[in-house]
Scaffold this active site. Structure first.
Site, mmCIF file in Angstrom:
data_model
loop_
_atom_site.group_PDB
_atom_site.id
_atom_site.type_symbol
_atom_site.label_atom_id
_atom_site.label_comp_id
_atom_site.label_asym_id
_atom_site.label_seq_id
_atom_site.Cartn_x
_atom_site.Cartn_y
_atom_site.Cartn_z
ATOM 1 N N ALA A 2 -7.523 1.531 40.151
ATOM 2 C CA ALA A 2 -8.089 0.380 39.439
ATOM 3 C C ALA A 2 -9.195 -0.342 40.207
ATOM 4 O O ALA A 2 -9.692 -1.360 39.747
ATOM 5 C CB ALA A 2 -6.985 -0.617 39.108
ATOM 6 N N VAL A 38 -1.326 7.601 45.796
ATOM 7 C CA VAL A 38 -0.673 8.405 44.753
ATOM 8 C C VAL A 38 -0.257 9.785 45.243
ATOM 9 O O VAL A 38 0.468 10.495 44.543
ATOM 10 C CB VAL A 38 -1.569 8.555 43.496
ATOM 11 C CG1 VAL A 38 -1.836 7.207 42.845
ATOM 12 C CG2 VAL A 38 -2.857 9.287 43.820
ATOM 13 N N ASN A 83 -4.603 6.623 36.099
ATOM 14 C CA ASN A 83 -6.056 6.744 36.068
ATOM 15 C C ASN A 83 -6.631 7.303 37.365
ATOM 16 O O ASN A 83 -7.754 7.819 37.365
ATOM 17 C CB ASN A 83 -6.678 5.372 35.780
ATOM 18 C CG ASN A 83 -8.180 5.368 35.945
ATOM 19 O OD1 ASN A 83 -8.909 5.903 35.111
ATOM 20 N ND2 ASN A 83 -8.658 4.775 37.038
ATOM 21 N N SER A 107 -9.479 14.103 30.821
ATOM 22 C CA SER A 107 -10.933 14.256 30.685
ATOM 23 C C SER A 107 -11.224 15.297 29.626
ATOM 24 O O SER A 107 -10.420 16.219 29.404
ATOM 25 C CB SER A 107 -11.554 14.690 32.017
ATOM 26 O OG SER A 107 -12.910 15.062 31.847
ATOM 27 N N TYR A 163 -10.957 20.460 39.145
ATOM 28 C CA TYR A 163 -10.882 19.205 38.392
ATOM 29 C C TYR A 163 -10.441 19.465 36.957
ATOM 30 O O TYR A 163 -9.539 18.797 36.442
ATOM 31 C CB TYR A 163 -12.247 18.521 38.409
ATOM 32 C CG TYR A 163 -12.299 17.210 37.661
ATOM 33 C CD1 TYR A 163 -11.724 16.061 38.192
ATOM 34 C CD2 TYR A 163 -12.941 17.115 36.422
ATOM 35 C CE1 TYR A 163 -11.773 14.847 37.522
ATOM 36 C CE2 TYR A 163 -12.994 15.903 35.739
ATOM 37 C CZ TYR A 163 -12.414 14.781 36.293
ATOM 38 O OH TYR A 163 -12.466 13.582 35.610
ATOM 39 N N ALA A 173 -8.795 22.031 35.806
ATOM 40 C CA ALA A 173 -7.407 22.494 35.811
ATOM 41 C C ALA A 173 -6.437 21.317 35.957
ATOM 42 O O ALA A 173 -5.406 21.262 35.285
ATOM 43 C CB ALA A 173 -7.190 23.502 36.937
ATOM 44 N N LYS A 225 -6.951 18.198 35.094
ATOM 45 C CA LYS A 225 -6.980 17.368 33.892
ATOM 46 C C LYS A 225 -6.314 18.076 32.711
ATOM 47 O O LYS A 225 -5.709 17.432 31.845
ATOM 48 C CB LYS A 225 -8.422 16.977 33.557
ATOM 49 C CG LYS A 225 -9.059 16.031 34.572
ATOM 50 C CD LYS A 225 -8.281 14.731 34.690
ATOM 51 C CE LYS A 225 -8.974 13.702 35.559
ATOM 52 N NZ LYS A 225 -8.223 12.419 35.634
#
Length: 254
Positions: free
Chosen positions: A18, A71, A97, A149, A162, A164, A166
């Site tokens: 964020a 994360v 996110n 995405s 990226y 893969a 998403k």
């Protein structure tokens, strides 16, 4: 245009990633709707977290709470969420996110870049949801929104890892939705296209023009538009929607 959903007032919503871009716009939007906005930050970024908390409260948040966790570190995730749950209450909404992209052609793709991308974008989202899940069972009208995405649907050259990661989020979304639907916990995914952020602002004008030729609406999206859709999915206005994958891409992938 900003939309408002009255039932988000006071709702404890955790948003990862964020501090910038789409995630920053999502927490700002939630703050204006009076939510109790919770966000994560990395170790050593306490001053940045305090600035965000102050900004969100000034925008109208019922409260704003920064939680220190990466994360990719499950122990940090679980410790932070467990402490928050014990002190304040269960998380009632989650927006996964946080994400990174290590763009490179397959011939030059490094193992560590693949691992870092999958760990952050996919594994991280699953771990945060898992850490929140016990609290979800005690809360009401819980909604999870995973920011995927459009390249997770259509693929993209030089973005194999990226794309893969998403695409994996979509399978996670549908499985989580099926597993917890009986407890009135919903889960949906958003697939943004090209959205105006600090990352796209740094692109060469010719690159932007190339993107625009592929978008039927002939413009980049605005982060506020993604925030509006996110708020809708977090609110009871979408109470009968779960397991869905929603594109917001100006018609890029029809």
């Amino acid at each position: 245009m900003k939309v408002n959903f009255d039932d988000l007032k006071g709702k404890k919503v955790l948003v990862t990633g964020a501090t910038r871009g789409i995630g920053r716009e999502i927490v700002r939007s939630l703050a204006t709707q009076g939510a109790h906005v919770v966000f994560n930050y990395r170790e050593g970024k306490e001053s940045v977290a305090k600035e965000i908390e102050t900004e969100l409260k000034e925008l109208g948040a019922t409260d704003a709470t920064g939680l220190m966790f990466d994360v990719t570190n499950y122990e940090q995730i679980k410790s932070a969420i467990d402490t928050f749950t014990k002190d304040v209450g269960s998380i009632e909404g989650l927006v996964n996110n946080a994400g990174i992209s290590k763009d490179q052609i397959v011939l030059r793709l490094k193992e560590e870049d693949i691992q870092q991308t999958l760990d952050t974008n996919l594994k991280g989202s699953i771990m945060v949801a898992q850490a929140c899940s016990r609290g979800f069972l005690r809360a009401e009208n819980v909604s999870v929104v995973n920011i995927s995405s459009v390249v997770g649907l259509m693929g993209n050259a030089s973005q194999i890892a990226y794309s893969a990661s998403k695409a994996g989020m979509l399978g996670f979304t549908k499985s989580f939705a099926k597993e917890l639907a009986g407890k009135n916990v919903r889960c949906n995914a958003i697939c943004p296209g090209f959205i105006t952020t600090d990352m796209t602002d740094a692109l060469d004008d010719k690159v932007k023009e190339t993107y625009l030729t592929q978008i039927p609406l002939k413009r980049l999206g605005d982060a506020q538009e993604v925030a509006n859709l996110t708020s809708f999915l977090l609110s009871n206005a979408s109470a009968y929607i779960t397991g869905e994958v929603i594109k917001i891409d100006g018609g890029l992938y029809i």
